[in-house]
Design a protein around this motif. Structure first.
Motif, PDB file in Angstrom:
ATOM      1  N   THR A   1       0.836  -1.198   0.000  1.00  0.00           N
ATOM      2  CA  THR A   1       0.000   0.000   0.000  1.00  0.00           C
ATOM      3  C   THR A   1       0.871   1.248   0.000  1.00  0.00           C
ATOM      4  OG1 THR A   1      -0.138  -0.045   2.412  1.00  0.00           O
ATOM      5  CG2 THR A   1      -1.917  -1.111   1.186  1.00  0.00           C
TER       6      THR A   1
ATOM      7  N   VAL B   1     -12.772  -2.259  -3.000  1.00  0.00           N
ATOM      8  CA  VAL B   1     -11.669  -1.599  -2.308  1.00  0.00           C
ATOM      9  C   VAL B   1     -12.268  -0.496  -1.446  1.00  0.00           C
ATOM     10  CG1 VAL B   1      -9.619  -0.163  -2.596  1.00  0.00           C
ATOM     11  CG2 VAL B   1      -9.956  -2.146  -4.059  1.00  0.00           C
TER      12      VAL B   1
ATOM     13  N   CYS C   1     -12.237   6.524  -7.453  1.00  0.00           N
ATOM     14  CA  CYS C   1     -11.595   5.221  -7.440  1.00  0.00           C
ATOM     15  C   CYS C   1     -11.029   4.966  -8.834  1.00  0.00           C
ATOM     16  CB  CYS C   1     -12.627   4.167  -7.091  1.00  0.00           C
ATOM     17  SG  CYS C   1     -12.049   2.474  -7.200  1.00  0.00           S
TER      18      CYS C   1
ATOM     19  N   GLN D   1      -8.856  -4.084   0.830  1.00  0.00           N
ATOM     20  CA  GLN D   1      -9.561  -4.733  -0.286  1.00  0.00           C
ATOM     21  C   GLN D   1     -10.288  -5.965   0.200  1.00  0.00           C
ATOM     22  OE1 GLN D   1      -5.326  -5.533  -1.834  1.00  0.00           O
ATOM     23  NE2 GLN D   1      -6.508  -7.129  -2.808  1.00  0.00           N
TER      24      GLN D   1
END
Length: 125
Positions: A58, A79, A96, A72
């Motif tokens: 991440t 997500v 997103c 997720q």
């Protein structure tokens, strides 16, 4: 056809929390990335948080690190972006995004080729 749909935005006060969701259809790439970006009026779109599916790595922008968490749910093709300790400066349209190939991580805005329509987050003092 890949489709991304965000939800969870709203109007809150500073210090509150929100959780954004992004549900993807027609998309699954083990070497891809998904991320959350935001754009405030008059400003460029900026990356907030990203996840690389290959390793689960991440990335967070410095402005949100420690307050936001990306996660997720592969079973739900979703997500999430958990946003805690919201600040007035977090006010923006949140998008997103997904890309099927993520050679560099974190990926640039231009790398992402699938985008949702966005969800508005407004934080008042």
């Amino acid at each position: 056809q890949v489709q991304l749909v965000e939800s969870g935005g709203g109007s809150v006060q500073a210090g509150d929390s929100l959780r954004l969701s992004c549900t993807a259809s027609g998309y699954f790439y083990s070497s891809g990335c998904m991320g959350w970006f935001r754009q405030a009026p008059g400003k460029e779109r900026e990356g907030v948080a990203q996840v690389y599916f290959g390793t689960g790595s991440t990335y967070y922008a410095a402005s949100v690190k420690g307050r936001f968490t990306i996660s997720q749910d592969n079973a739900e093709n979703t997500v999430y972006l958990q946003m805690n300790g919201l600040k007035v400066e977090d006010t923006a349209m949140y998008y997103c995004a997904a890309t099927s190939v993520c050679r560099l991580f974190p990926a640039s805005v231009s790398t992402y080729n699938f985008w949702g329509p966005g969800t508005q987050v407004t934080v008042s003092s």
